[in-house]
Design an enzyme around this catalytic site. Sequence first.
Site, PDB file in Angstrom:
ATOM      1  N   HIS A 122       0.831  -1.203   0.000  1.00 44.83           N
ATOM      2  CA  HIS A 122       0.000   0.000   0.000  1.00 44.83           C
ATOM      3  C   HIS A 122       0.862   1.249   0.000  1.00 44.83           C
ATOM      4  O   HIS A 122       1.796   1.356   0.784  1.00 44.83           O
ATOM      5  CB  HIS A 122      -0.922  -0.006   1.215  1.00 44.83           C
ATOM      6  CG  HIS A 122      -1.729   1.237   1.350  1.00 44.83           C
ATOM      7  ND1 HIS A 122      -1.514   2.145   2.350  1.00 44.83           N
ATOM      8  CD2 HIS A 122      -2.730   1.731   0.579  1.00 44.83           C
ATOM      9  CE1 HIS A 122      -2.370   3.153   2.202  1.00 44.83           C
ATOM     10  NE2 HIS A 122      -3.106   2.925   1.133  1.00 44.83           N
ATOM     11  N   TYR A 129      10.597  13.727 -12.228  1.00 41.47           N
ATOM     12  CA  TYR A 129      11.834  12.950 -12.206  1.00 41.47           C
ATOM     13  C   TYR A 129      12.256  12.616 -10.770  1.00 41.47           C
ATOM     14  O   TYR A 129      12.658  11.486 -10.474  1.00 41.47           O
ATOM     15  CB  TYR A 129      12.972  13.702 -12.899  1.00 41.47           C
ATOM     16  CG  TYR A 129      12.850  13.812 -14.391  1.00 41.47           C
ATOM     17  CD1 TYR A 129      12.266  12.812 -15.165  1.00 41.47           C
ATOM     18  CD2 TYR A 129      13.335  14.933 -15.048  1.00 41.47           C
ATOM     19  CE1 TYR A 129      12.165  12.919 -16.538  1.00 41.47           C
ATOM     20  CE2 TYR A 129      13.246  15.048 -16.430  1.00 41.47           C
ATOM     21  CZ  TYR A 129      12.652  14.045 -17.173  1.00 41.47           C
ATOM     22  OH  TYR A 129      12.566  14.167 -18.526  1.00 41.47           O
ATOM     23  N   ASP A 156      -4.696   3.814  -4.898  1.00 41.77           N
ATOM     24  CA  ASP A 156      -4.806   4.260  -3.508  1.00 41.77           C
ATOM     25  C   ASP A 156      -6.024   5.163  -3.325  1.00 41.77           C
ATOM     26  O   ASP A 156      -6.183   6.151  -4.040  1.00 41.77           O
ATOM     27  CB  ASP A 156      -3.533   5.007  -3.117  1.00 41.77           C
ATOM     28  CG  ASP A 156      -3.352   5.152  -1.623  1.00 41.77           C
ATOM     29  OD1 ASP A 156      -4.349   5.100  -0.884  1.00 41.77           O
ATOM     30  OD2 ASP A 156      -2.200   5.330  -1.192  1.00 41.77           O
TER      31      ASP A 156
END
Length: 144
Positions: free
Chosen positions: A22, A116, A66
Amino acid sequence: MLKNIPKILSPEMLKVLCEMGHSDRIVIADANFPAESMGKDAIVIRADGHSATDLLDAILTVFPLDTYVDSPVMLMQVMAGDNVETPIWDEYKEIVAKHDNRGADAFGEYERFEFYEQAKKCYAIIATGESALYANLILQKGVI
């Protein structure tokens, strides 16, 4: 052999998706993304020849997003001055809507260099053959 697993998901990819817990995150990277240099501390999976849209759809059949964050799907913002269209983002939103009730509301954006930095912290990076520009996204795993 397993039933109901999309064939595009390789054994290595299934293993990585299963290992993730998770709130772990995974990058689906386009062909221009520096997957190897960004993924020095991550698992890099080569999926050359596969589109990001096909992989996203397949991954979301086994990977819950999520629900404890506002944006479990993060895109890379178009850089100021780049005159680039991003029609693939609409495709991504349609795919996510098939798998998550939030649809387009599940999306957020990182500025390119922040993307990034976040990618460097992800559990894994899938390097696709996707040729669309700004087709990178980060998925955050939820619970089943």
